[in-house]
Design a protein around this motif. Structure first.
Motif, mmCIF file in Angstrom:
data_model
loop_
_atom_site.group_PDB
_atom_site.id
_atom_site.type_symbol
_atom_site.label_atom_id
_atom_site.label_comp_id
_atom_site.label_asym_id
_atom_site.label_seq_id
_atom_site.Cartn_x
_atom_site.Cartn_y
_atom_site.Cartn_z
ATOM 1 N N ILE A 26 -22.310 14.876 -16.289
ATOM 2 C CA ILE A 26 -21.279 15.911 -16.326
ATOM 3 C C ILE A 26 -20.521 15.881 -17.644
ATOM 4 N N ARG A 27 -20.170 14.691 -18.125
ATOM 5 C CA ARG A 27 -19.455 14.580 -19.400
ATOM 6 C C ARG A 27 -20.307 15.125 -20.549
ATOM 7 N N LEU A 28 -21.605 14.848 -20.531
ATOM 8 C CA LEU A 28 -22.488 15.350 -21.576
ATOM 9 C C LEU A 28 -22.617 16.872 -21.506
ATOM 10 N N PHE A 43 -13.047 16.233 -10.963
ATOM 11 C CA PHE A 43 -12.566 14.853 -11.031
ATOM 12 C C PHE A 43 -13.401 14.039 -12.019
ATOM 13 N N ALA A 44 -14.716 14.262 -12.028
ATOM 14 C CA ALA A 44 -15.576 13.541 -12.967
ATOM 15 C C ALA A 44 -15.284 13.933 -14.402
ATOM 16 N N ALA A 45 -14.774 15.156 -14.614
ATOM 17 C CA ALA A 45 -14.468 15.644 -15.968
ATOM 18 C C ALA A 45 -13.103 15.178 -16.458
ATOM 19 N N GLN A 46 -12.303 14.574 -15.588
ATOM 20 C CA GLN A 46 -11.003 14.062 -16.015
ATOM 21 C C GLN A 46 -11.181 12.845 -16.911
ATOM 22 N N GLY A 47 -10.575 12.891 -18.063
ATOM 23 C CA GLY A 47 -10.627 11.743 -18.962
ATOM 24 C C GLY A 47 -9.462 10.815 -18.698
ATOM 25 N N THR A 48 -8.811 10.400 -19.767
ATOM 26 C CA THR A 48 -7.646 9.521 -19.609
ATOM 27 C C THR A 48 -6.458 10.279 -19.030
ATOM 28 N N GLU A 49 -6.426 11.598 -19.235
ATOM 29 C CA GLU A 49 -5.349 12.417 -18.680
ATOM 30 C C GLU A 49 -5.729 12.884 -17.284
ATOM 31 N N LYS A 50 -4.852 12.670 -16.331
ATOM 32 C CA LYS A 50 -5.106 13.103 -14.964
ATOM 33 C C LYS A 50 -4.711 14.566 -14.805
ATOM 34 N N VAL A 51 -5.652 15.369 -14.359
ATOM 35 C CA VAL A 51 -5.369 16.771 -14.064
ATOM 36 C C VAL A 51 -4.806 16.895 -12.653
ATOM 37 N N TYR A 52 -5.389 16.127 -11.734
ATOM 38 C CA TYR A 52 -4.930 16.111 -10.345
ATOM 39 C C TYR A 52 -4.615 14.672 -9.953
ATOM 40 N N GLU A 53 -3.550 14.515 -9.189
ATOM 41 C CA GLU A 53 -3.143 13.184 -8.759
ATOM 42 C C GLU A 53 -4.003 12.651 -7.615
ATOM 43 N N GLY A 54 -4.602 13.523 -6.876
ATOM 44 C CA GLY A 54 -5.432 13.098 -5.752
ATOM 45 C C GLY A 54 -6.164 14.284 -5.155
ATOM 46 N N LEU A 55 -6.960 14.006 -4.131
ATOM 47 C CA LEU A 55 -7.788 15.041 -3.526
ATOM 48 C C LEU A 55 -6.942 16.150 -2.905
ATOM 49 N N LEU A 56 -5.947 15.776 -2.105
ATOM 50 C CA LEU A 56 -5.102 16.785 -1.473
ATOM 51 C C LEU A 56 -4.331 17.588 -2.512
ATOM 52 N N VAL A 61 -34.965 24.080 -13.961
ATOM 53 C CA VAL A 61 -33.739 24.840 -13.671
ATOM 54 C C VAL A 61 -32.493 24.241 -14.321
ATOM 55 N N PHE A 62 -32.656 23.272 -15.215
ATOM 56 C CA PHE A 62 -31.492 22.572 -15.757
ATOM 57 C C PHE A 62 -30.484 23.475 -16.471
ATOM 58 N N PRO A 63 -30.904 24.496 -17.234
ATOM 59 C CA PRO A 63 -29.903 25.355 -17.884
ATOM 60 C C PRO A 63 -28.880 25.945 -16.920
ATOM 61 N N LEU A 64 -29.299 26.316 -15.722
ATOM 62 C CA LEU A 64 -28.356 26.868 -14.753
ATOM 63 C C LEU A 64 -27.382 25.803 -14.252
ATOM 64 N N ASP A 65 -27.806 24.553 -14.254
ATOM 65 C CA ASP A 65 -26.902 23.474 -13.870
ATOM 66 C C ASP A 65 -25.808 23.311 -14.913
ATOM 67 N N THR A 66 -26.169 23.423 -16.191
ATOM 68 C CA THR A 66 -25.179 23.350 -17.264
ATOM 69 C C THR A 66 -24.181 24.498 -17.149
ATOM 70 N N VAL A 67 -24.682 25.697 -16.889
ATOM 71 C CA VAL A 67 -23.808 26.856 -16.720
ATOM 72 C C VAL A 67 -22.850 26.626 -15.552
ATOM 73 N N ARG A 68 -23.369 26.109 -14.468
ATOM 74 C CA ARG A 68 -22.530 25.846 -13.285
ATOM 75 C C ARG A 68 -21.402 24.887 -13.626
ATOM 76 N N LYS A 69 -21.708 23.809 -14.333
ATOM 77 C CA LYS A 69 -20.681 22.834 -14.682
ATOM 78 C C LYS A 69 -19.626 23.446 -15.600
ATOM 79 N N ARG A 70 -20.059 24.246 -16.565
ATOM 80 C CA ARG A 70 -19.095 24.886 -17.465
ATOM 81 C C ARG A 70 -18.170 25.829 -16.709
ATOM 82 N N LEU A 71 -18.731 26.576 -15.760
ATOM 83 C CA LEU A 71 -17.920 27.520 -14.998
ATOM 84 C C LEU A 71 -16.983 26.805 -14.027
#
Length: 326
Positions: free
Chosen positions: A44-46, A158-171, A241-251
């Motif tokens: 996901i990071r890549l 959540f996997a795309a969060q780096g050192t900065e937290k976007v969300y504090e938790g699931l809820l 089908v990998f290109p569509l997976d990349t598009v999905r992650k970006r969106l």
């Protein structure tokens, strides 16, 4: 007498009660997710790395690396700045995703095969095995993707969060998305997901069912040719089908917090849907931009599919054995 390894896979879609199939699929998805979680985070990071062809290659700016980082560099950055637990970011929604996805997928696959067989009996026609597997696999993938998509989106964010937290938790993430993006926010990129999963699952099950008989006599330390067939089927279908997976992650990381994700600060906003995003990535990043992370994805796909299919068939056999003894 238990069925031989050669007959097990081709007959599994006919065997087991609905409850057994759901339980075996859920257990297979749960176990598979835990094993491949670190590779999933790396992939996901890549995929979220943005590199415009119009920009000069440079690594002078620590906060905005213009040269796409490799697997080792991304892994080292995660380990150094986020610790070992960084490789399991998003694991809670991901476990829920794999648990429910595995259950829905195998149940839908079994049900679709039974429906096709009923249609064959009524119409007195014979559907080729490969076509049957493709249709059933595509239907199973579509159903599982749609039902579990909100969990897939949360896993990605959540996997795309780096050192900065976007969300504090699931809820907190669920409340934030509901408040600022509405119900549609949980389904960003769904069309790319369905567009990817239909050919992927159709090809996967078609390859798997076709490869299982000749692989039946391949002996491995942990089982029969189920794992080999699963690996080969996954590699073939994933690459297609990998290109569509990349598009999905970006969106999936679009929205009000896009700039706060790892790599999101430089990523453009995609507003023209799947085809527009595909075109934009090719124009700005070249064809390589669509395949960023493919190597890790294939490395991940092999053990994930092998573990999933192996554990599914073993779990189903175990549940059938327990039911027989009771």
């Amino acid at each position: 007498m238990p069925p031989t390894s050669q007959t097990t896979s081709t007959d599994n879609k006919h065997k087991g009660t609905r409850t057994q199939v759901v339980a075996a699929g859920a257990l297979a998805g749960l176990f598979s997710r835990f094993v491949i979680a670190p590779l999933d985070v790396l992939k996901i990071r890549l995929q979220l790395q943005y590199h415009s062809l119009s920009e000069p290659l440079s690594t002078t700016n620590h906060h905005a690396i213009k040269r796409p980082a490799g697997v080792r560099q991304v892994a080292w950055e995660i380990l150094r700045h986020e610790g070992i637990t960084g490789f399991w970011k998003g694991n809670i929604p991901a476990e829920g995703l794999y648990l429910s996805y595995g259950a829905v997928q195998f149940l839908a696959y079994r049900s679709c095969n039974q429906a096709i067989e009923e249609l064959e009996k009524k119409a007195k026609v014979r559907v080729p095995g490969a076509a049957k597997s493709f249709v059933a696999g595509a239907a199973a993938g579509t159903a599982a993707t749609t039902v579990t998509y909100p969990l897939d989106l949360l896993r990605t964010r959540f996997a795309a969060q780096g050192t900065e937290k976007v969300y504090e938790g699931l809820l907190a993430s669920i409340r934030d998305i509901s408040r600022h993006e509405g119900p549609a926010g949980f389904f960003r990129g769904l069309s790319a997901g369905v567009g990817q999963i239909v050919p992927y699952m159709g090809l996967f099950f078609a390859f798997y069912e076709g490869l299982k008989p000749p692989m039946a006599n391949v002996q491995l330390p942990f089982g029969s040719g189920d794992a080999v067939a699963g690996i080969m089927a996954s590699v073939f279908s994933k690459s297609a089908v990998f290109p569509l997976d990349t598009v999905r992650k970006r969106l999936q990381v679009q929205g009000p917090n896009r700039a706060r994700y790892a790599g999101g600060a430089r990523m453009p906003e995609y507003r023209r849907g799947v085809s527009g995003t595909l075109s934009m990535i090719v124009q700005r990043e070249g064809w390589k931009g669509l395949y960023r992370g493919l190597g890790v994805s294939l490395v991940k796909a092999a053990p994930a599919s092998a573990v999933t299919m192996w554990s599914y068939e073993r779990a189903l056999h175990m549940l059938q054995g327990l039911n027989g003894r009771s």
